[in-house]
Design a protein around this motif. Structure first.
Motif, short mmCIF file in Angstrom:
data_model
loop_
_atom_site.label_atom_id
_atom_site.label_comp_id
_atom_site.label_asym_id
_atom_site.label_seq_id
_atom_site.Cartn_x
_atom_site.Cartn_y
_atom_site.Cartn_z
N GLU A 99 0.84 -1.21 -0.10
CA GLU A 99 -0.04 0.13 0.18
C GLU A 99 0.92 1.39 -0.10
N CYS A 100 2.10 1.10 -0.50
CA CYS A 100 2.92 2.16 -0.58
C CYS A 100 2.53 3.56 -1.18
N TYR A 101 1.48 3.31 -2.11
CA TYR A 101 1.00 4.90 -2.67
C TYR A 101 -0.40 4.97 -2.27
N LEU A 102 -0.84 4.62 -1.26
CA LEU A 102 -2.17 4.62 -0.53
C LEU A 102 -2.44 6.29 -0.43
N GLU A 103 -1.55 7.02 -0.19
CA GLU A 103 -1.90 8.65 0.15
C GLU A 103 -1.84 9.32 -1.09
N LEU A 104 -1.78 8.51 -2.16
CA LEU A 104 -1.80 9.34 -3.33
C LEU A 104 -2.77 8.95 -4.48
N SER B 254 8.77 6.81 1.34
CA SER B 254 9.75 7.17 0.43
C SER B 254 8.90 8.31 -0.53
N LYS B 255 7.81 7.89 -0.93
CA LYS B 255 7.03 8.90 -1.82
C LYS B 255 6.13 9.94 -1.00
N ARG B 256 5.46 9.51 -0.08
CA ARG B 256 4.68 10.73 0.91
C ARG B 256 5.55 11.70 1.42
N SER B 257 6.78 11.41 1.94
CA SER B 257 7.55 12.31 2.66
C SER B 257 8.94 12.62 2.06
N ASN B 258 9.00 12.01 0.67
CA ASN B 258 10.53 12.39 0.12
C ASN B 258 11.70 11.66 0.59
N LEU B 259 11.21 10.51 1.23
CA LEU B 259 12.43 9.81 2.19
C LEU B 259 12.79 8.55 1.56
N ALA B 260 12.88 8.88 0.38
CA ALA B 260 13.57 7.34 -0.34
C ALA B 260 15.26 6.95 0.17
N GLY B 261 15.79 8.07 0.19
CA GLY B 261 17.07 8.24 0.68
C GLY B 261 17.27 7.48 2.33
N TYR B 262 16.12 7.87 2.96
CA TYR B 262 16.17 7.38 4.50
C TYR B 262 15.94 5.88 4.47
N ARG B 263 15.35 5.06 3.48
CA ARG B 263 15.02 3.90 3.79
C ARG B 263 13.97 3.65 4.99
N ALA B 264 13.05 4.42 4.90
CA ALA B 264 11.90 4.49 6.03
C ALA B 264 10.70 3.65 5.54
N ALA B 265 10.36 2.80 6.01
CA ALA B 265 9.22 1.81 5.88
C ALA B 265 8.68 0.98 6.83
N PHE B 266 7.56 0.33 6.91
CA PHE B 266 7.07 -0.45 8.18
C PHE B 266 5.96 -1.21 7.47
N ILE B 267 5.81 -2.27 8.26
CA ILE B 267 4.66 -3.24 8.01
C ILE B 267 3.74 -3.52 9.19
N ALA B 268 2.49 -3.68 9.06
CA ALA B 268 1.16 -3.66 10.13
C ALA B 268 0.50 -4.73 9.83
N GLY B 269 0.00 -5.31 10.75
CA GLY B 269 -0.99 -6.39 10.65
C GLY B 269 -1.06 -7.77 11.66
N ASP B 270 -0.93 -8.88 11.32
CA ASP B 270 -1.20 -9.94 12.12
C ASP B 270 0.31 -10.20 12.86
N ALA B 271 -0.21 -9.74 14.14
CA ALA B 271 0.85 -9.93 15.25
C ALA B 271 1.63 -11.36 15.35
N ALA C 121 0.38 16.65 2.39
CA ALA C 121 -0.81 17.72 1.45
C ALA C 121 0.05 18.48 0.48
N ALA C 122 0.97 19.12 0.70
CA ALA C 122 1.99 19.80 -0.06
C ALA C 122 2.42 19.17 -1.23
N GLN C 123 3.18 17.87 -0.81
CA GLN C 123 3.50 17.10 -1.70
C GLN C 123 2.52 16.51 -2.84
N ARG C 124 1.21 16.26 -2.22
CA ARG C 124 0.23 15.75 -3.12
C ARG C 124 -0.14 16.97 -4.10
N ASP C 125 -0.03 18.30 -3.78
CA ASP C 125 -0.41 19.45 -4.59
C ASP C 125 0.55 19.24 -5.90
N ARG C 126 1.69 19.10 -5.54
CA ARG C 126 2.61 19.11 -6.35
C ARG C 126 2.59 18.21 -7.44
#
Length: 365
Positions: free
Chosen positions: A189-194, A223-240, A276-281
């Motif tokens: 769901e990496c593009y969910l906010e777009l 990476s996309k929502r916050s321009n952090l591709a260079g940070y390698r910031a991600a996560f998973i969520a769900g089944d414990a 929101a600002a990045q979405r507008d761009r």
């Protein structure tokens, strides 16, 4: 020693290099709309958080700080509508591509196990299966899959490359089907906010999962929502239970998100203004490129969300790539994402306004 790389296909982007060289010869320079890497600045508040956490000489933990886990669960509840999230339902990862590539191996899949993914899909789903020596199958409709030996089912909504969004009722049907058959659902769901012409829904939303996280894991990236591709910031969520197993394996493997990146992630997930600002761009660039492509004879299919336009002129994707390269524009051939994309190209929105305007001018002739 056996060569692990022999299990893998040719790295697709290497095939694009000659066209990149051609596009770079344009008198006004290349407009690179191929890879989809962010080009806009990292928001100042995130950079400040990273800098303030720079003096962290000790090892970080794989499961992250308390602040990070709270930020992840809070964001899932606030943004995705998830319910009943605890720290056992989230896990930071070192970029989503690493997770996708190594997940089948970390879950113990191997020969005889099957991994399924969309017929048009991010190539790393297949790479992950190959690394684990598992079998893989591409589908048009997951509900028509043969469940024999199927252990892992990838969903991708919004889709890369097509931008297609699966409605909640379809996601709900797939989750129910998979649960009945003991198949783990991984939802990228990496593009969910777009979302542009559709409102993407997470598998963690109660309308999809019925309020239970059993058998489902969602993958998210900054990476996309916050321009952090260079940070390698991600996560998973769900089944414990699934995340708990992955946590133990990743602890042994030392797969730790750096402490400054954890601190930056906390701040990024707590702020909606920069998103929101990045979405507008991206919205403005999308409108400009779509209009120019259609004026140049392209048909845009799907593309209701994500950072790409899925375009075709009903010709070989490589003919399209070559023609656009002659105009100094580089795009991704659709067959990078499977044979079903052989007559399409993927056009990324990730270029500066100046470069997008240059592409628009060239397309309009």
């Amino acid at each position: 020693m056996p060569s692990v790389s022999d299990r893998l296909p040719t790295f697709p982007w290497d095939r694009l290099e000659p066209y990149k060289t051609t596009a770079a010869r344009h008198p006004d320079g290349i407009v690179d709309l191929s890879v989809g890497t962010p080009v806009d600045p990292v928001p100042p508040l995130i950079r400040q958080a990273l800098t303030e956490a720079a003096d962290t000489p000790g090892y970080p933990t794989v499961w992250g700080t308390r602040e990070l886990r709270d930020a992840l669960t809070g964001w899932c509840e606030r943004r995705l509508g998830a319910r009943g999230m605890t720290e056992r339902n989230v896990l930071p990862v070192v970029g989503s591509k690493e997770l996708v590539a190594w997940l089948p191996t970390q879950l113990g899949l191997g020969p005889g196990d099957r991994v399924a993914f969309p017929r048009l899909a991010y190539p790393t789903y297949e790479v992950g299966a190959r690394l684990a020596r598992a079998e893989y199958v591409a589908y048009d409709d997951p509900l028509e899959l043969d469940p024999a030996g199927l252990k892992l089912l990838w969903l991708n909504s919004p889709s890369n490359p097509t931008g297609q969004v699966l409605p909640a009722e379809k996601l709900r049907a797939v989750v129910a089907w998979a649960r009945e058959r003991g198949v783990l659902v991984l939802s990228d769901e990496c593009y969910l906010e777009l979302g542009w012409e559709a409102d993407p829904v997470s598998v963690l939303h109660p309308d999809v999962c019925g309020g239970s996280h059993e058998g489902i894991v969602a993958v998210h990236s900054l990476s996309k929502r916050s321009n952090l591709a260079g940070y390698r910031a991600a996560f998973i969520a769900g089944d414990a239970a699934v995340l708990g197993e992955l946590l133990q394996i990743r602890k042994h493997g030392g797969m730790m998100t750096p402490a400054p990146v954890q601190a930056a992630t906390v701040v990024a997930l707590g702020d909606d203004t920069h998103v929101a600002a990045q979405r507008d761009r991206y919205r403005a660039r999308r409108a400009a490129l779509r209009g120019a492509l259609e004026a140049a004879g392209f048909r845009i299919e799907h593309s209701e969300a994500s950072l790409y336009l899925w375009a075709t002129r009903d010709e070989s994707c490589w003919k399209t790539v070559g023609g656009l390269a002659d105009q100094g524009i580089l795009v991704a051939p659709g067959d990078f994402y499977g044979p079903a994309g052989e007559s399409h190209v993927r056009v990324a929105l990730t270029a500066t306004d100046e470069r997008v305007n240059a592409a628009v001018s060239r397309l309009k002739g």
